[in-house]
Design a protein around this motif. Structure first.
Motif, PDB file in Angstrom:
ATOM      1  N   GLY A 137       0.822  -1.216   0.000  1.00 23.38           N
ATOM      2  CA  GLY A 137       0.000   0.000   0.000  1.00 23.38           C
ATOM      3  C   GLY A 137       0.846   1.251   0.000  1.00 23.38           C
ATOM      4  O   GLY A 137       0.566   2.215  -0.720  1.00 23.38           O
ATOM      5  N   GLY A 138       1.910   1.252   0.816  1.00 28.49           N
ATOM      6  CA  GLY A 138       2.820   2.402   0.829  1.00 28.49           C
ATOM      7  C   GLY A 138       3.514   2.582  -0.503  1.00 28.49           C
ATOM      8  O   GLY A 138       3.662   3.710  -0.993  1.00 28.49           O
ATOM      9  N   LEU A 139       3.938   1.480  -1.109  1.00 28.54           N
ATOM     10  CA  LEU A 139       4.581   1.562  -2.419  1.00 28.54           C
ATOM     11  C   LEU A 139       3.617   2.063  -3.487  1.00 28.54           C
ATOM     12  O   LEU A 139       4.018   2.794  -4.406  1.00 28.54           O
ATOM     13  CB  LEU A 139       5.129   0.187  -2.819  1.00 28.54           C
ATOM     14  CG  LEU A 139       6.367  -0.292  -2.059  1.00 28.54           C
ATOM     15  CD1 LEU A 139       6.706  -1.722  -2.443  1.00 28.54           C
ATOM     16  CD2 LEU A 139       7.555   0.631  -2.324  1.00 28.54           C
ATOM     17  N   ALA A 140       2.341   1.689  -3.378  1.00 31.70           N
ATOM     18  CA  ALA A 140       1.348   2.149  -4.357  1.00 31.70           C
ATOM     19  C   ALA A 140       1.256   3.673  -4.349  1.00 31.70           C
ATOM     20  O   ALA A 140       1.189   4.307  -5.410  1.00 31.70           O
ATOM     21  CB  ALA A 140      -0.015   1.533  -4.043  1.00 31.70           C
ATOM     22  N   LEU A 191      -7.035   3.215   2.584  1.00 28.79           N
ATOM     23  CA  LEU A 191      -5.927   3.348   1.630  1.00 28.79           C
ATOM     24  C   LEU A 191      -6.448   3.666   0.237  1.00 28.79           C
ATOM     25  O   LEU A 191      -5.896   4.533  -0.467  1.00 28.79           O
ATOM     26  CB  LEU A 191      -5.105   2.053   1.608  1.00 28.79           C
ATOM     27  CG  LEU A 191      -3.966   2.003   0.589  1.00 28.79           C
ATOM     28  CD1 LEU A 191      -2.934   3.083   0.879  1.00 28.79           C
ATOM     29  CD2 LEU A 191      -3.311   0.627   0.594  1.00 28.79           C
ATOM     30  N   ALA A 192      -7.536   3.004  -0.178  1.00 32.63           N
ATOM     31  CA  ALA A 192      -8.145   3.303  -1.476  1.00 32.63           C
ATOM     32  C   ALA A 192      -8.653   4.741  -1.512  1.00 32.63           C
ATOM     33  O   ALA A 192      -8.544   5.430  -2.534  1.00 32.63           O
ATOM     34  CB  ALA A 192      -9.295   2.329  -1.742  1.00 32.63           C
ATOM     35  N   ALA A 193      -9.192   5.214  -0.380  1.00 27.44           N
ATOM     36  CA  ALA A 193      -9.658   6.604  -0.312  1.00 27.44           C
ATOM     37  C   ALA A 193      -8.496   7.580  -0.479  1.00 27.44           C
ATOM     38  O   ALA A 193      -8.636   8.610  -1.151  1.00 27.44           O
ATOM     39  CB  ALA A 193     -10.374   6.851   1.022  1.00 27.44           C
ATOM     40  N   LEU A 194      -7.349   7.275   0.108  1.00 24.74           N
ATOM     41  CA  LEU A 194      -6.182   8.153  -0.033  1.00 24.74           C
ATOM     42  C   LEU A 194      -5.724   8.229  -1.483  1.00 24.74           C
ATOM     43  O   LEU A 194      -5.355   9.307  -1.978  1.00 24.74           O
ATOM     44  CB  LEU A 194      -5.038   7.654   0.851  1.00 24.74           C
ATOM     45  CG  LEU A 194      -5.172   7.888   2.350  1.00 24.74           C
ATOM     46  CD1 LEU A 194      -3.977   7.296   3.085  1.00 24.74           C
ATOM     47  CD2 LEU A 194      -5.300   9.377   2.669  1.00 24.74           C
TER      48      LEU A 194
END
Length: 315
Positions: A137-140, A191-194
């Motif tokens: 997630g951080g890499l995305a 995470l998707a919202a970010l």
């Protein structure tokens, strides 16, 4: 009321104050993230997921207190599809087998209900899988920001590119800081919202940058600061109306969508409010601080460069 066609607000005059406010919020968010951290949900920490089917509709306000009285205060309880299906997420516990945990949860719910319950599904997410999801997630987000950096550098100019990415980082950090401060669950939905906030805020920033480039070509006598102000004022109506209409939908999701969508909607609400602010006050101010002016946007052509040669003039 939202028609700002003839607005003449001097945004660039307030840029120092806006940057101070943003810098203060970013530092506060980073300190909060360092000392309190994020309250990662089961998607990132691992844990047990249990789906139970009731023979009749059941309210979550009945299921939650039952689990809380038996020591499962942090259990996430939500409806799954219908009001008869309940999904329960339990964070991992030390020295406790996941199979035994699911049986214990089912026994507690069965003892509190007069009818017969059905255990439909039990899933376990290991801590290693949760850690991998956290890293991915951080890499995305990093890949998204890097791609944006390259795109805007090619589309506009590298100073605009850096300004846009810094504005997007500003939006993400402040949103994460609020989630850390309130200790709200941070899961894959948030995470998707970010990532959606990054796309939304970038869209606003691109509109402002495009108008700045257009006005640099049209307005030959105004200074860079005047061009920035006029461009932001020209796009202000579009920015405000887009933000307000989007917030109306998100507020409906937050208040009417149930507990499943609340954190997702809240992350988008915070991100859109902060993103609208950064598109108006931060993105242009950062580009101006890095030296964007008419000479950068409209490089002076060398003398005679635009004149065709004698050979080219001949038919």
């Amino acid at each position: 009321m939202l028609n700002f066609k003839d607005a003449q607000i001097n945004f660039m005059k307030q840029r120092k104050l806006a940057l101070i406010i943003s810098l203060t919020l970013i530092i506060a968010s980073l300190l909060t993230l360092y000392f309190r951290g994020l309250n990662f949900g089961i998607d990132f920490t691992g844990g047990t997921l249990i789906e139970v089917h009731y023979p009749e509709p059941v309210g979550l306000e009945i299921v939650r207190p039952t689990l809380e009285t038996h020591g499962y205060e942090r259990a996430i309880v939500q409806h799954f599809g219908t009001s008869q299906d309940v999904l329960i997420r339990i964070a991992p516990r030390e020295d406790e087998d996941s199979a035994l945990l699911s049986n214990e949860i089912f026994r507690i719910l069965q003892a509190d209900f007069a009818g017969v319950l059905e255990l439909r599904r039990v899933e376990f997410v290991g801590p290693q899988v949760g850690e991998e999801l956290r890293e991915q997630g951080g890499l995305a987000m990093l890949y998204a920001l890097f791609g944006i950096l390259i795109y805007i550098a090619l589309r506009f100019e590298w100073r605009f590119s850096v300004g846009a990415v810094l504005a997007l980082m500003h939006d993400v950090i402040i949103t994460l800081g609020i989630f850390s401060l309130l200790q709200l669950d941070f899961d894959l939905g948030v995470l998707a919202a970010l990532l959606a906030v990054i796309g939304y805020s970038l869209n606003d920033t691109i509109v402002v940058y495009d108008r700045i480039r257009e006005n640099f070509r049209k307005l030959r006598k105004e200074s860079a600061m005047q061009v920035m102000n006029l461009s932001i004022n020209h796009t202000l109506s579009r920015t405000i109306i887009t933000g307000v209409t989007t917030l109306l939908v998100l507020l409906a999701l937050f208040f009417l969508g149930g507990s499943v969508l609340q954190n997702f909607a809240l992350a988008l609400i915070i991100g859109i409010v902060v993103g609208t602010y950064s598109s108006i006050y931060i993105a242009g101010a950062l580009a101006l601080m890095m030296g964007v002016d008419r000479s950068v946007m409209l490089p002076v052509k060398k003398e005679g460069a635009s004149q065709p040669s004698l050979d080219e003039q001949q038919p």
